[in-house]
Design a protein around this motif. Structure first.
Motif, PDB file in Angstrom:
ATOM      1  N   PHE A   1      -7.457  -5.031  -9.797  1.00 23.39           N
ATOM      2  CA  PHE A   1      -6.899  -4.050  -8.871  1.00 23.39           C
ATOM      3  C   PHE A   1      -5.420  -4.295  -8.669  1.00 23.39           C
ATOM      4  O   PHE A   1      -4.999  -5.407  -8.372  1.00 23.39           O
ATOM      5  N   TYR A   2      -4.634  -3.257  -8.829  1.00 19.46           N
ATOM      6  CA  TYR A   2      -3.226  -3.319  -8.456  1.00 19.46           C
ATOM      7  C   TYR A   2      -2.741  -1.889  -8.289  1.00 19.46           C
ATOM      8  O   TYR A   2      -3.194  -0.987  -9.012  1.00 19.46           O
ATOM      9  N   ALA A   3      -1.814  -1.690  -7.384  1.00 17.10           N
ATOM     10  CA  ALA A   3      -1.392  -0.323  -7.060  1.00 17.10           C
ATOM     11  C   ALA A   3      -0.868   0.448  -8.266  1.00 17.10           C
ATOM     12  O   ALA A   3      -1.017   1.668  -8.347  1.00 17.10           O
TER      13      ALA A   3
ATOM     14  N   LEU B   1       7.794  -0.669  -6.980  1.00 18.40           N
ATOM     15  CA  LEU B   1       9.053  -1.039  -6.337  1.00 18.40           C
ATOM     16  C   LEU B   1       8.713  -1.556  -4.957  1.00 18.40           C
ATOM     17  O   LEU B   1       8.162  -0.827  -4.137  1.00 18.40           O
TER      18      LEU B   1
ATOM     19  N   SER C   1       7.578  -2.773   4.498  1.00 18.43           N
ATOM     20  CA  SER C   1       6.279  -3.346   4.183  1.00 18.43           C
ATOM     21  C   SER C   1       5.412  -2.381   3.374  1.00 18.43           C
ATOM     22  O   SER C   1       4.288  -2.065   3.742  1.00 18.43           O
ATOM     23  N   GLN C   2       5.974  -1.874   2.286  1.00 20.33           N
ATOM     24  CA  GLN C   2       5.196  -0.980   1.436  1.00 20.33           C
ATOM     25  C   GLN C   2       5.665  -1.120  -0.005  1.00 20.33           C
ATOM     26  O   GLN C   2       6.714  -1.701  -0.288  1.00 20.33           O
ATOM     27  N   THR C   3       4.855  -0.585  -0.920  1.00 18.04           N
ATOM     28  CA  THR C   3       5.218  -0.580  -2.330  1.00 18.04           C
ATOM     29  C   THR C   3       5.280   0.866  -2.797  1.00 18.04           C
ATOM     30  O   THR C   3       4.389   1.657  -2.499  1.00 18.04           O
ATOM     31  N   LEU C   4       6.344   1.200  -3.508  1.00 20.25           N
ATOM     32  CA  LEU C   4       6.459   2.549  -4.051  1.00 20.25           C
ATOM     33  C   LEU C   4       6.028   2.502  -5.512  1.00 20.25           C
ATOM     34  O   LEU C   4       6.459   1.630  -6.265  1.00 20.25           O
ATOM     35  N   VAL C   5       5.158   3.426  -5.910  1.00 18.64           N
ATOM     36  CA  VAL C   5       4.584   3.374  -7.247  1.00 18.64           C
ATOM     37  C   VAL C   5       5.047   4.555  -8.096  1.00 18.64           C
ATOM     38  O   VAL C   5       4.938   5.712  -7.679  1.00 18.64           O
TER      39      VAL C   5
ATOM     40  N   ASP D   1       1.499 -13.575  -5.360  1.00 15.76           N
ATOM     41  CA  ASP D   1       0.422 -12.597  -5.310  1.00 15.76           C
ATOM     42  C   ASP D   1      -0.779 -12.875  -6.221  1.00 15.76           C
ATOM     43  O   ASP D   1      -1.556 -11.996  -6.494  1.00 15.76           O
TER      44      ASP D   1
ATOM     45  N   GLU E   1      -4.321 -14.292  -6.913  1.00 15.44           N
ATOM     46  CA  GLU E   1      -5.467 -14.813  -6.172  1.00 15.44           C
ATOM     47  C   GLU E   1      -6.351 -15.636  -7.080  1.00 15.44           C
ATOM     48  O   GLU E   1      -7.357 -15.146  -7.577  1.00 15.44           O
TER      49      GLU E   1
ATOM     50  N   GLN F   1      -8.338 -15.121 -12.318  1.00 17.51           N
ATOM     51  CA  GLN F   1      -8.832 -13.763 -12.347  1.00 17.51           C
ATOM     52  C   GLN F   1     -10.053 -13.615 -13.246  1.00 17.51           C
ATOM     53  O   GLN F   1     -10.108 -14.187 -14.325  1.00 17.51           O
ATOM     54  N   ASP F   2     -11.020 -12.839 -12.794  1.00 10.94           N
ATOM     55  CA  ASP F   2     -12.174 -12.522 -13.617  1.00 10.94           C
ATOM     56  C   ASP F   2     -12.032 -11.058 -13.998  1.00 10.94           C
ATOM     57  O   ASP F   2     -12.180 -10.186 -13.155  1.00 10.94           O
TER      58      ASP F   2
ATOM     59  N   TRP G   1     -21.821  -9.956 -18.534  1.00  9.16           N
ATOM     60  CA  TRP G   1     -20.879 -10.617 -17.649  1.00  9.16           C
ATOM     61  C   TRP G   1     -21.568 -11.749 -16.905  1.00  9.16           C
ATOM     62  O   TRP G   1     -21.034 -12.831 -16.734  1.00  9.16           O
TER      63      TRP G   1
ATOM     64  N   HIS H   1     -18.889 -12.749  -5.084  1.00 10.17           N
ATOM     65  CA  HIS H   1     -17.898 -12.593  -6.141  1.00 10.17           C
ATOM     66  C   HIS H   1     -17.785 -11.122  -6.559  1.00 10.17           C
ATOM     67  O   HIS H   1     -16.700 -10.581  -6.709  1.00 10.17           O
TER      68      HIS H   1
ATOM     69  N   LEU I   1     -14.597  -8.680  -6.403  1.00 11.65           N
ATOM     70  CA  LEU I   1     -14.000  -8.153  -7.627  1.00 11.65           C
ATOM     71  C   LEU I   1     -14.048  -6.638  -7.694  1.00 11.65           C
ATOM     72  O   LEU I   1     -13.116  -5.990  -8.135  1.00 11.65           O
TER      73      LEU I   1
ATOM     74  N   TYR J   1       7.543   9.195  -4.925  1.00  8.15           N
ATOM     75  CA  TYR J   1       6.817   7.972  -5.262  1.00  8.15           C
ATOM     76  C   TYR J   1       5.512   7.957  -4.474  1.00  8.15           C
ATOM     77  O   TYR J   1       5.455   8.421  -3.333  1.00  8.15           O
ATOM     78  N   PHE J   2       4.466   7.381  -5.071  1.00  5.64           N
ATOM     79  CA  PHE J   2       3.256   7.114  -4.307  1.00  5.64           C
ATOM     80  C   PHE J   2       3.536   5.903  -3.429  1.00  5.64           C
ATOM     81  O   PHE J   2       4.281   5.007  -3.822  1.00  5.64           O
ATOM     82  N   VAL J   3       2.895   5.865  -2.256  1.00  8.91           N
ATOM     83  CA  VAL J   3       3.099   4.712  -1.375  1.00  8.91           C
ATOM     84  C   VAL J   3       1.841   3.866  -1.350  1.00  8.91           C
ATOM     85  O   VAL J   3       0.737   4.383  -1.187  1.00  8.91           O
ATOM     86  N   ALA J   4       2.005   2.555  -1.503  1.00 15.58           N
ATOM     87  CA  ALA J   4       0.862   1.640  -1.475  1.00 15.58           C
ATOM     88  C   ALA J   4       1.204   0.478  -0.546  1.00 15.58           C
ATOM     89  O   ALA J   4       2.376   0.257  -0.246  1.00 15.58           O
ATOM     90  N   PRO J   5       0.195  -0.269  -0.087  1.00 17.46           N
ATOM     91  CA  PRO J   5       0.478  -1.447   0.732  1.00 17.46           C
ATOM     92  C   PRO J   5       1.309  -2.446  -0.059  1.00 17.46           C
ATOM     93  O   PRO J   5       1.340  -2.392  -1.285  1.00 17.46           O
ATOM     94  N   PRO J   6       1.966  -3.394   0.635  1.00 13.17           N
ATOM     95  CA  PRO J   6       2.915  -4.282  -0.037  1.00 13.17           C
ATOM     96  C   PRO J   6       2.305  -5.138  -1.144  1.00 13.17           C
ATOM     97  O   PRO J   6       2.981  -5.514  -2.068  1.00 13.17           O
TER      98      PRO J   6
ATOM     99  N   ASN K   1      -1.757  -6.761  -2.939  1.00 12.00           N
ATOM    100  CA  ASN K   1      -3.217  -6.711  -2.835  1.00 12.00           C
ATOM    101  C   ASN K   1      -3.666  -7.393  -1.550  1.00 12.00           C
ATOM    102  O   ASN K   1      -3.162  -8.447  -1.198  1.00 12.00           O
TER     103      ASN K   1
END
Lengths: 512, 151
Positions: A97-99, A153, A159-163, A283, A285, A288-289, B20, B53, B57, B128-133, B135
Motif C-alpha cells: 500500500f502506498y498513495a 510530493l 501534513s499531507q501528500t500530493l499525488v 517510512d 514498516e 515487507q511481505d 502464500w 498479519h 497486509l 493533485y490528489f491528496v493523501a495522508p502524509p 502510510n
C-alpha cells in the motif's frame, strides 16, 4: 566470490581486511510513446494528472494491455547484456500500500522474467591515472518488465501528500546485478556503462537527473573466507557521483560499526547528498511481505525466433528475437574498439571519446576535415577542447568552436603557417565565439610564422648579443642553456618563430 | 462472468492464498512433501498470527468467528486439490495460458481527462490528489479493537 577490491586492501593493511560486497538494482524508464499497459502518454514534466488513463488510476473494470514497444526494448537490452531471453515469461502482482500506487499492487515479473543470466563489462582506471585501465565484469541476474508508480510530493507543512499519477504505469526495465562489485567506483563505472548501452540502443534515455535511471545499492562487508555480512539497501541516489559517495560511505559506516563491536541492521537507508551520508529511512514498516501472485489478467508472454516463428501469424502480434538481434546498433565497447583500430588512438582515449556526449562525432568530424594525423588531433580534442568544455559545463554539441573551425586551425598548424603556441592563442580567441575564422585571427594578431630567414637570423643575433652570460655558459659546454635563448627569441617574436629553425640558427651562430 | 469462470476465479484466488501460506514458493499443485493424501492441516496454518498479519497486509477485517471459519473453509476447499498426483506436471499459473497475449501498438490513445479523474477525489489541491502524509500502519494486536484478541 566477488573480486577483492584493491582499494580496500591498501587502506586497511594493518587490520584484518574487510571485503565489501556491492550489488545494484537499477530501474530504467523505457523510452516509448505510451505506457506499459495503457495508452496514456509518457512525458516528463506535464500538468499533474493529465497523462493518466482510467487504468492508470486503477478505476474498476479496466484491464492491462501490453505495449509491444516495451517488450522490444526489454529484448534489445537483454541481448545487449548477453542475457538468455526467456521465450515464455510471466507477469505477477506485487502487493503493497502506498498513495502513489492506486491499484495497491504493481504488475512485475518476479517468477519468470523476460531475460536472465547476462553480463556487463566495464572499465575503470587504477590509481586515478588514465594510463592504466582494467576491464571488469558484473553478472546480470535478470531483466524484468514492470510498472512505475506515481509521484508523491510531501507537504509537511499541511501534513499531507500530493499525488501525481502521470508516472504511474510507465514501463520500467529492472536490471538486477549480482553482488560482484566491491566499491563505489566500480558501481559507478558499471552504471555509466549501462547508461551508455541503454542510450545507444535507444531503449531508455537513462538520464538520472530526470529519474529515468534509478539505482538502489545493496551493501555489506565481511572478512575474507567468512560468509557474507548483513546487507543494507541504499536509496535516493540521484547521480553517478552520488552513487560512488553513497556506496563508499555505507561501506565505511558498516566497517566502523562492526569494528566498534556493533552490528549492521538489515534496513533501508537513504542517501543524504547534502551531508554526504546515509540515514535510516523512516517510512519502512519492517520486512515487507509482497504476497506475490500471478497476474490473472495477462497470459504468458511468448517470444519467437527465426526457428519457432509460426507460419501464418499477424506480424504485429509477434516479437522476433532474431530480427531484433540483427538490428542491434554498435555497442559502446564495439565503438571503442573501432576507434582504436581506425585511428590508432589509445584505448583510454577511445574511452573518453565514447564517454563524453557527442565528443566521438566531433573528433571524427575534425579528422575528416584535416590533414593532421588522428593521433595528434586527439591531443587537441582531449586536452584543449575537453578542458574548456568541462570548465564551462558544456557538451561537445554546445561547443563555441565547431568541428569546422577546429579543423581549419589544425590545418594551419599542420601546414607550418603558425607555431603550436600561436595555435593555442588562436584557440582561445575562437573560444570567445565571435564568429571569426582561424585565418582572420592569425592575420589580425599577426601570428604567422616568420618565414624570412634573414629576419630570424637578425633576431637571434640580437638575443645572442644581449645575453653574454648565457652564451659563455653554452660555449663552456652547458648545452641546456640554449633553451633559454630559444625562449627569449620566442618572446621577442611573440610566438611567431619556428622553434626548431631558431635552435638551428642559434647553434650555427654559437659554433662560429 | 459465467458461473464456470467465476469458479475458476475463486480457485485461482484461493490457490494464491495457499501458495502464500506455504511460504510463497511456486509449488501450487506439486507434491513435495508426504502430506499429499493425509488430512489437510488447515487448522494449523490459519493461526491468530496469520490472521493478524493478513489484516495488516490486506486491511481486511475478519470481524467475527464466522469470517475466520469462512477462510478456513476456503483453505480446506483448495487443499483438496493436493489429493491429485501432479508429479512432473507444470503448474497452472493462468487459465489463460492457451491464449495469445495481445500486443498493443505504441500509440497515445488515452489520457487528458484530469477533471474526470479528480471527480472521484474527496480532496484535491490544484489537480493533485491528496493523501495522508504517510502510510498509517494498523495498530498492534493488543491496541486494536478486534475479535482476534479473544482467540
Amino acid at each position: 566470490m566477488p573480486p577483492v577490491c584493491w582499494k580496500f586492501i591498501k587502506l586497511h593493511e594493518n587490520l584484518a581486511p574487510w571485503v565489501p560486497v556491492v550489488g545494484l538494482e537499477i530501474h530504467a524508464q523505457i523510452t516509448s510513446n505510451s505506457k506499459l499497459f495503457s495508452g496514456s502518454q509518457v512525458q516528463f514534466a506535464a500538468p499533474p494528472n493529465s497523462l493518466v488513463s482510467f487504468f492508470d488510476a486503477s478505476l474498476p473494470g479496466t484491464l492491462p494491455v501490453l505495449n509491444r514497444r516495451c517488450v522490444e526494448a526489454a529484448v534489445m537490452t537483454g541481448l545487449a547484456l548477453n542475457c538468455t531471453i526467456n521465450k515464455k515469461s510471466l507477469f505477477d502482482r506485487k502487493h503493497y500500500f502506498y498513495a502513489d500506487l492506486p491499484a495497491g499492487y504493481q504488475i512485475t515479473q518476479q517468477r519468470v522474467p523476460i531475460a536472465v543470466n547476462g553480463s556487463l563489462s566495464y572499465s575503470l582506471c587504477i590509481d586515478n591515472k588514465m594510463s592504466q585501465m582494467v576491464t571488469k565484469t558484473v553478472r546480470i541476474k535478470q531483466i524484468q518488465l514492470e510498472q512505475d508508480s506515481g509521484k508523491s510530493l510531501h507537504d509537511d507543512a499541511r501534513s499531507q501528500t500530493l499525488v501525481d499519477l502521470n508516472r504511474a504505469g510507465v514501463g520500467l526495465m529492472e536490471v538486477v546485478m549480482e553482488p560482484d562489485m566491491c566499491c563505489g567506483e566500480e558501481a559507478a563505472a558499471a552504471v555509466r556503462e549501462l547508461q551508455l548501452i541503454l542510450q545507444t540502443l535507444g531503449s531508455s534515455q537513462a538520464i538520472m537527473a530526470e529519474g529515468q535511471l534509478r539505482v538502489d545499492a545493496n551493501v555489506s562487508v565481511h572478512h575474507p573466507g567468512e560468509p557474507y555480512g548483513v546487507r543494507t539497501e541504499v536509496k535516493n541516489i540521484n547521480s553517478i557521483r552520488f552513487l560512488t559517495k553513497a556506496v563508499d560511505y555505507e561501506i565505511q559506516r558498516q566497517i566502523k560499526e562492526l569494528e566498534n563491536g556493533g552490528t549492521v541492521v538489515n534496513e533501508t537507508r537513504a542517501f543524504d547528498s547534502k551531508l554526504g551520508c546515509t540515514v535510516p529511512m523512516r517510512d519502512k514498516e519492517g520486512k515487507q511481505d509482497y504476497r506475490f501472485m500471478p497476474e490473472p489478467n495477462l497470459p504468458p508472454l511468448i517470444l519467437y525466433d527465426a526457428k519457432s516463428l509460426p507460419a501464418n501469424v499477424n506480424h504485429q502480434q509477434v516479437v522476433n528475437i532474431d530480427w531484433i538481434h540483427e538490428r542491434l546498433p554498435d555497442l559502446p565497447s564495439v565503438k571503442r574498439a573501432k576507434l582504436v583500430e581506425l585511428y590508432g588512438i589509445l584505448p583510454e582515449h577511445s574511452f573518453t571519446l565514447v564517454n563524453e556526449d557527442g565528443l566521438m562525432e566531433f573528433f571524427e568530424d575534425v579528422v575528416k576535415r584535416t590533414q593532421m594525423k588522428p593521433k595528434k588531433v586527439i591531443g587537441w580534442i582531449l586536452s584543449d577542447l575537453l578542458s574548456h568544455l568541462k570548465q564551462h559545463s558544456l557538451t561537445a554539441n554546445e561547443s563555441p568552436i565547431s568541428s569546422f573551425l577546429l579543423a581549419d586551425l589544425l590545418n594551419l598548424l599542420e601546414n607550418g603557417d603558425i607555431s603550436s603556441s600561436a595555435a593555442k592563442q588562436v584557440f582561445e580567441e575562437l573560444w570567445k565565439g565571435e564568429g571569426k575564422t582561424p585565418l582572420e585571427i592569425v592575420k589580425e594578431k599577426q601570428l604567422e610564422l616568420i618565414q624570412d630567414q634573414e629576419e630570424l637570423e637578425q633576431i637571434c643575433q640580437a638575443v645572442i648579443d644581449e645575453r653574454e652570460k648565457e652564451v659563455m655558459a653554452i660555449k663552456e659546454g652547458n648545452k641546456k642553456v640554449i633553451n633559454k635563448l630559444i625562449g627569449l627569441v620566442r618572446k621577442a617574436t611573440r610566438g611567431r618563430a619556428n622553434p626548431l629553425l631558431v635552435k638551428q640558427i642559434l647553434e650555427k651562430k654559437l659554433s662560429e | 462472468m459465467t458461473p464456470r469462470n467465476r469458479f475458476r476465479w475463486r480457485v485461482m484466488r484461493v490457490l494464491a492464498l495457499c501458495r502464500w501460506l506455504r511460504g510463497g514458493t511456486v509449488r501450487a499443485l506439486r507434491l513435495g512433501a508426504a502430506a499429499a493424501s493425509s488430512a489437510p492441516p488447515s487448522q494449523d496454518s490459519v493461526t491468530v498470527e496469520v490472521l493478524d498479519h493478513l489484516e495488516r497486509l490486506a486491511l481486511v477485517d475478519f470481524r467475527d468467528a464466522e469470517g475466520v471459519e469462512r477462510l478456513r473453509e476456503a483453505v480446506r476447499f483448495a487443499e483438496r486439490l493436493r489429493e491429485v498426483n501432479t508429479e512432473g506436471i507444470e503448474p497452472l499459473d493462468s487459465v489463460l495460458e492457451d491464449r495469445c497475449l495481445y500486443l498493443r501498438e505504441d500509440d497515445v490513445t488515452e489520457g487528458n481527462c484530469t477533471a474526470e479523474l479528480l471527480k472521484n477525489a474527496r480532496e484535491k489541491v490544484e489537480e493533485y490528489f491528496v493523501a495522508p502524509p504517510g502510510n498509517i500502519p494498523l495498530p498492534e494486536l493488543e491496541e486494536r479493537d478486534t475479535f482476534l484478541k479473544g482467540s
